[in-house]
Design a protein around this motif. Structure first.
Motif, PDB file in Angstrom:
ATOM      1  N   LYS B 267       0.833  -1.194   0.000  1.00 39.56           N
ATOM      2  CA  LYS B 267       0.000   0.000   0.000  1.00 39.56           C
ATOM      3  C   LYS B 267       0.873   1.251   0.000  1.00 39.56           C
ATOM      4  O   LYS B 267       0.624   2.193  -0.745  1.00 39.56           O
ATOM      5  N   ALA B 268       1.899   1.217   0.872  1.00 40.20           N
ATOM      6  CA  ALA B 268       2.780   2.373   0.972  1.00 40.20           C
ATOM      7  C   ALA B 268       3.451   2.624  -0.374  1.00 40.20           C
ATOM      8  O   ALA B 268       3.528   3.771  -0.848  1.00 40.20           O
ATOM      9  N   ASN B 269       3.925   1.529  -1.005  1.00 44.35           N
ATOM     10  CA  ASN B 269       4.544   1.662  -2.317  1.00 44.35           C
ATOM     11  C   ASN B 269       3.565   2.256  -3.307  1.00 44.35           C
ATOM     12  O   ASN B 269       3.903   3.135  -4.091  1.00 44.35           O
ATOM     13  N   ALA B 270       2.317   1.736  -3.231  1.00 46.17           N
ATOM     14  CA  ALA B 270       1.296   2.222  -4.157  1.00 46.17           C
ATOM     15  C   ALA B 270       1.063   3.715  -3.942  1.00 46.17           C
ATOM     16  O   ALA B 270       0.911   4.478  -4.904  1.00 46.17           O
ATOM     17  N   ASP B 271       1.055   4.135  -2.656  1.00 46.72           N
ATOM     18  CA  ASP B 271       0.872   5.545  -2.360  1.00 46.72           C
ATOM     19  C   ASP B 271       1.962   6.377  -3.010  1.00 46.72           C
ATOM     20  O   ASP B 271       1.700   7.409  -3.630  1.00 46.72           O
ATOM     21  N   ILE B 272       3.219   5.893  -2.856  1.00 48.56           N
ATOM     22  CA  ILE B 272       4.337   6.633  -3.433  1.00 48.56           C
ATOM     23  C   ILE B 272       4.167   6.730  -4.949  1.00 48.56           C
ATOM     24  O   ILE B 272       4.341   7.780  -5.554  1.00 48.56           O
ATOM     25  N   LYS B 273       3.772   5.597  -5.544  1.00 44.54           N
ATOM     26  CA  LYS B 273       3.599   5.558  -6.991  1.00 44.54           C
ATOM     27  C   LYS B 273       2.517   6.543  -7.407  1.00 44.54           C
ATOM     28  O   LYS B 273       2.679   7.309  -8.342  1.00 44.54           O
ATOM     29  N   MET B 274       1.384   6.494  -6.648  1.00 46.33           N
ATOM     30  CA  MET B 274       0.268   7.345  -6.987  1.00 46.33           C
ATOM     31  C   MET B 274       0.703   8.803  -6.911  1.00 46.33           C
ATOM     32  O   MET B 274       0.419   9.596  -7.804  1.00 46.33           O
ATOM     33  N   GLU B 275       1.453   9.107  -5.827  1.00 48.14           N
ATOM     34  CA  GLU B 275       1.877  10.482  -5.641  1.00 48.14           C
ATOM     35  C   GLU B 275       2.717  10.935  -6.833  1.00 48.14           C
ATOM     36  O   GLU B 275       2.513  12.016  -7.385  1.00 48.14           O
ATOM     37  N   SER B 276       3.665  10.074  -7.250  1.00 49.57           N
ATOM     38  CA  SER B 276       4.539  10.480  -8.351  1.00 49.57           C
ATOM     39  C   SER B 276       3.738  10.599  -9.644  1.00 49.57           C
ATOM     40  O   SER B 276       3.983  11.475 -10.464  1.00 49.57           O
ATOM     41  N   ASN B 277       2.723   9.715  -9.795  1.00 50.46           N
ATOM     42  CA  ASN B 277       1.869   9.820 -10.975  1.00 50.46           C
ATOM     43  C   ASN B 277       1.132  11.152 -10.998  1.00 50.46           C
ATOM     44  O   ASN B 277       1.071  11.827 -12.032  1.00 50.46           O
ATOM     45  N   ILE B 278       0.587  11.510  -9.807  1.00 54.69           N
ATOM     46  CA  ILE B 278      -0.143  12.774  -9.734  1.00 54.69           C
ATOM     47  C   ILE B 278       0.790  13.941 -10.063  1.00 54.69           C
ATOM     48  O   ILE B 278       0.449  14.849 -10.825  1.00 54.69           O
ATOM     49  N   ARG B 279       2.014  13.845  -9.491  1.00 53.37           N
ATOM     50  CA  ARG B 279       2.997  14.907  -9.759  1.00 53.37           C
ATOM     51  C   ARG B 279       3.226  15.054 -11.269  1.00 53.37           C
ATOM     52  O   ARG B 279       3.240  16.152 -11.805  1.00 53.37           O
ATOM     53  N   LYS B 280       3.442  13.854 -11.908  1.00 50.23           N
ATOM     54  CA  LYS B 280       3.705  13.848 -13.357  1.00 50.23           C
ATOM     55  C   LYS B 280       2.555  14.527 -14.096  1.00 50.23           C
ATOM     56  O   LYS B 280       2.756  15.383 -14.960  1.00 50.23           O
ATOM     57  N   LEU B 281       1.331  14.104 -13.690  1.00 51.34           N
ATOM     58  CA  LEU B 281       0.144  14.619 -14.353  1.00 51.34           C
ATOM     59  C   LEU B 281       0.073  16.135 -14.232  1.00 51.34           C
ATOM     60  O   LEU B 281      -0.179  16.853 -15.208  1.00 51.34           O
ATOM     61  N   MET B 282       0.340  16.599 -12.975  1.00 52.57           N
ATOM     62  CA  MET B 282       0.264  18.032 -12.749  1.00 52.57           C
ATOM     63  C   MET B 282       1.311  18.771 -13.566  1.00 52.57           C
ATOM     64  O   MET B 282       1.046  19.835 -14.137  1.00 52.57           O
ATOM     65  N   ARG B 283       2.510  18.172 -13.639  1.00 55.15           N
ATOM     66  CA  ARG B 283       3.580  18.824 -14.388  1.00 55.15           C
ATOM     67  C   ARG B 283       3.176  18.941 -15.866  1.00 55.15           C
ATOM     68  O   ARG B 283       3.329  19.984 -16.493  1.00 55.15           O
ATOM     69  N   ARG B 284       2.615  17.807 -16.377  1.00 55.18           N
ATOM     70  CA  ARG B 284       2.231  17.800 -17.788  1.00 55.18           C
ATOM     71  C   ARG B 284       1.185  18.885 -18.059  1.00 55.18           C
ATOM     72  O   ARG B 284       1.248  19.620 -19.035  1.00 55.18           O
ATOM     73  N   ARG B 285       0.219  18.960 -17.103  1.00 56.93           N
ATOM     74  CA  ARG B 285      -0.835  19.945 -17.292  1.00 56.93           C
ATOM     75  C   ARG B 285      -0.267  21.359 -17.304  1.00 56.93           C
ATOM     76  O   ARG B 285      -0.644  22.187 -18.113  1.00 56.93           O
ATOM     77  N   ARG B 286       0.697  21.590 -16.365  1.00 59.42           N
ATOM     78  CA  ARG B 286       1.298  22.916 -16.277  1.00 59.42           C
ATOM     79  C   ARG B 286       2.030  23.242 -17.581  1.00 59.42           C
ATOM     80  O   ARG B 286       1.885  24.325 -18.140  1.00 59.42           O
ATOM     81  N   ASP B 287       2.794  22.234 -18.059  1.00 63.05           N
ATOM     82  CA  ASP B 287       3.528  22.434 -19.298  1.00 63.05           C
ATOM     83  C   ASP B 287       2.570  22.816 -20.419  1.00 63.05           C
ATOM     84  O   ASP B 287       2.804  23.751 -21.187  1.00 63.05           O
ATOM     85  N   LYS B 288       1.419  22.018 -20.426  1.00 65.43           N
ATOM     86  CA  LYS B 288       0.443  22.260 -21.484  1.00 65.43           C
ATOM     87  C   LYS B 288      -0.076  23.699 -21.426  1.00 65.43           C
ATOM     88  O   LYS B 288      -0.108  24.414 -22.433  1.00 65.43           O
ATOM     89  N   SER B 289      -0.458  24.124 -20.195  1.00 62.88           N
ATOM     90  CA  SER B 289      -1.043  25.461 -20.074  1.00 62.88           C
ATOM     91  C   SER B 289       0.003  26.521 -20.403  1.00 62.88           C
ATOM     92  O   SER B 289      -0.312  27.545 -21.008  1.00 62.88           O
ATOM     93  N   ASP B 290       1.272  26.215 -20.013  1.00 58.56           N
ATOM     94  CA  ASP B 290       2.353  27.142 -20.371  1.00 58.56           C
ATOM     95  C   ASP B 290       2.425  27.283 -21.890  1.00 58.56           C
ATOM     96  O   ASP B 290       2.520  28.397 -22.428  1.00 58.56           O
TER      97      ASP B 290
END
Lengths: 280, 297
Positions: B267-290
């Motif tokens: 579960k903890a691993n999954a949390d870390i993975k999820m967090e990094s996925n969310i980070r990636k997603l947010m970064r991509r979105r920011r890049d897109k809006s930029d």
């Protein structure tokens, strides 16, 4: 609403408090009552006085001596063992603790009887000694055999609290001491020993109290050659010569003896430390 | 040093397991003796299942220790909740001191003090036989209670006090918030307390010796009366069976614990993975809006 809630939740302790008064405090009052009355229920000091005659004094001295010896042996065995346990890899620590607890699950009546088989003149140990070509040793029905039985029954109660304190020690403290120039002997005496006192104290009480009041081990392994306080008390309550009054006063003295020794022990640890209490 | 400590471990465990080894071996003895091994047989296990007195004692012990454990777990858990909420210092302290008495007192003193109470009460009520199942049950609940309370109390202390408050803010009644929110939080402590109470009851001899009459015999009392006469290997056979049961239960417990730890880790691993996925997603979105911003410029 919160006031009402906390009232009901505090009231949850009420059944336990009633139970404690009825079955913890009241029975102790009965011990006092029977100690100071004769069989007709009249007040008397004869029971207490009779305990100071030589027969009972010898019994008390024997019990205290054997209990102290058993406790010291347990401490000497358990301390290094707990240290070794705490330095193992985590997986092995679990196995070691499991193996320490497991003998506690065997009823002590059975294991004491097994010790008879082991220690008898023609028992397992002497048979092995003979096979190797050594002389057999007479062990059963001696004070030594009683001590062996006590150490066996109560050793885990010494190992577990000392281990749980040592396992909780911060490794960085030991590293810091080493960095500051302590050799391993100094680390042991200046860091590990002072920090494990609470475990040692609770271990000592957990071994001393049952050893001083035991009554079956001494009957079987001591062969009735000498009596301990526990045997004497049991005899007055369930034996053929029933005398509740003398039995109650013996228990009263035993309780006072234990209270005094605990008070002495507690002087060495002023804080109320529950860290050493093992969770089985 | 390593070899020395290993030898030491082996010696101590040999000491702790010598009587158990004797018990295991003799339980398979073909002969009557409990000291000499005459060859392998299952004779005593067969006799054990024919010996109605021993089986009765076993059944009695199970009935007694289950009822004592259930009752002391209920009273003890309630008591722990009450003690945890107690604000009056002296009351709380004195309740704790009294609670600890049966743990600190030697068993023999607890046993005889209860016996004196029962004898006195029995005479007062004019009963001829006052020791039996009821007195045993009372005695067992009494010495179980401190262990239940002391395993539940720390869980209550660890619990975040804001969680039940939050539950009530969200519309739970106090009772609902206790059963739905607090109880699951302290459940591990309650289970530990129950298991300890059951095993203490099952194994107790000293206190039972003074508080049981002749009408209700527990296993340990039965063993004691047998040892007074002479022991046959069937008692060893019974102990071996109990030992095996304990061993199996411990293995199952450890297996379950290891599995739940593994699940936690996953579960903890999954949390870390999820967090990094969310980070990636947010970064991509920011890049897109930029990129869009730059495009609009």
């Amino acid at each position: 609403m919160s006031g009402k809630r906390s009232f009901w939740q505090r009231a949850a302790a009420a059944p336990h408090m009633v139970w404690s008064v009825l079955f913890i405090i009241a029975p102790l009052i009965f011990v006092l009552y029977y100690s100071f009355t004769d069989s007709q229920g009249n007040f008397t000091l004869d029971n207490i006085k009779s305990i100071f005659n030589q027969k009972y004094v010898v019994i008390f001295v024997n019990s205290v001596t054997l209990a102290v010896i058993a406790t010291l042996i347990c401490l000497v065995i358990a301390y290094p063992l707990a240290y070794i346990f705490s330095r193992m890899r985590e997986r092995w620590q679990k196995v070691a603790i499991l193996l320490t607890i497991l003998p506690l699950w065997m009823n002590f009546l059975i294991t004491t009887y097994s010790w008879m088989t082991l220690l008898e003149d023609t028992g397992v140990i002497n048979t092995i000694l003979k096979k190797i070509g050594l002389n057999p040793i007479h062990m059963i029905n001696t004070p030594g055999a009683v001590v062996v039985g006590m150490v066996f029954c109560f050793l885990p109660y010494m190992i577990l609290p000392i281990y749980s304190v040592m396992a909780g020690l911060d490794v960085q403290l030991i590293e810091a001491a080493a960095d500051l120039g302590c050799n391993s002997f100094k680390i042991l005496t200046k860091v590990i020993m002072p920090m494990s006192v609470s475990g040692v104290v609770s271990g000592i009480t957990m071994v001393f109290v049952p050893s001083i009041s035991t009554f079956f081990i001494s009957q079987k392994l001591g062969g009735g050659t000498f009596q301990l306080i526990g045997d004497t008390i049991e005899g007055y309550f369930t034996g053929t010569a029933i005398n509740y009054n003398v039995g109650a006063s013996l228990s009263l003295i035993l309780m006072i003896l234990i209270l005094i020794s605990m008070a002495i022990m507690n002087r060495y640890t002023d804080t109320e430390d529950t860290k050493g209490r093992p969770m089985l | 040093m390593k070899i020395l400590s290993r030898i030491y471990l082996i010696l101590i465990f040999a000491f702790l397991y010598a009587p158990i080894a004797v018990m295991l071996l003799i339980s398979f003895n073909a002969g009557e003796s409990t000291t000499q091994f005459m060859g392998f047989s299952l004779r005593w296990y067969r006799e054990l299942f024919r010996d109605s007195a021993t089986l009765d004692a076993l059944r009695n012990t199970v009935i007694l220790s289950v009822s004592a454990a259930v009752i002391s777990t209920v009273i003890g858990t309630m008591a722990a909740v009450g003690i945890d909420r107690m604000r009056t210092r002296w009351l709380r302290r004195s309740v704790m001191i009294v609670t600890n008495v049966p743990m600190m007192n030697p068993d023999i003193v607890t046993g005889i003090s209860l016996m004196l109470l029962f004898v006195f009460a029995g005479r007062l009520m004019g009963l001829s036989k006052y020791l039996g199942f009821t007195t045993l049950l009372i005695a067992h609940i009494t010495f179980n209670l401190p262990y239940v309370i002391l395993s539940v109390l720390p869980k209550l202390k660890q619990m975040n006090k804001h969680i039940p408050e939050a539950a009530q803010d969200l519309g739970c009644t106090p009772l609902q918030s206790f059963f739905r929110v607090e109880l699951p939080c302290i459940a591990p402590g309650i289970i530990t307390g129950f298991i300890m109470a059951f095993t203490l009851s099952f194994d107790d001899f000293v206190i039972s010796n003074f508080t049981s009459g002749t009408s209700f015999e527990t296993l340990t009392i039965h063993i004691y009366s047998m040892i007074k006469k002479s022991v046959k290997p069937d008692i060893y056979a019974l102990s071996t069976l109990i030992f095996a049961t304990v061993l199996i239960m411990l293995f199952i417990y450890n297996f379950l614990e290891a599995r739940s730890e593994r699940i936690e880790r996953m579960k903890a691993n999954a949390d870390i993975k999820m967090e990094s996925n969310i980070r990636k997603l947010m970064r991509r979105r920011r890049d897109k809006s930029d990129a869009q911003k730059q495009g609009t410029r």
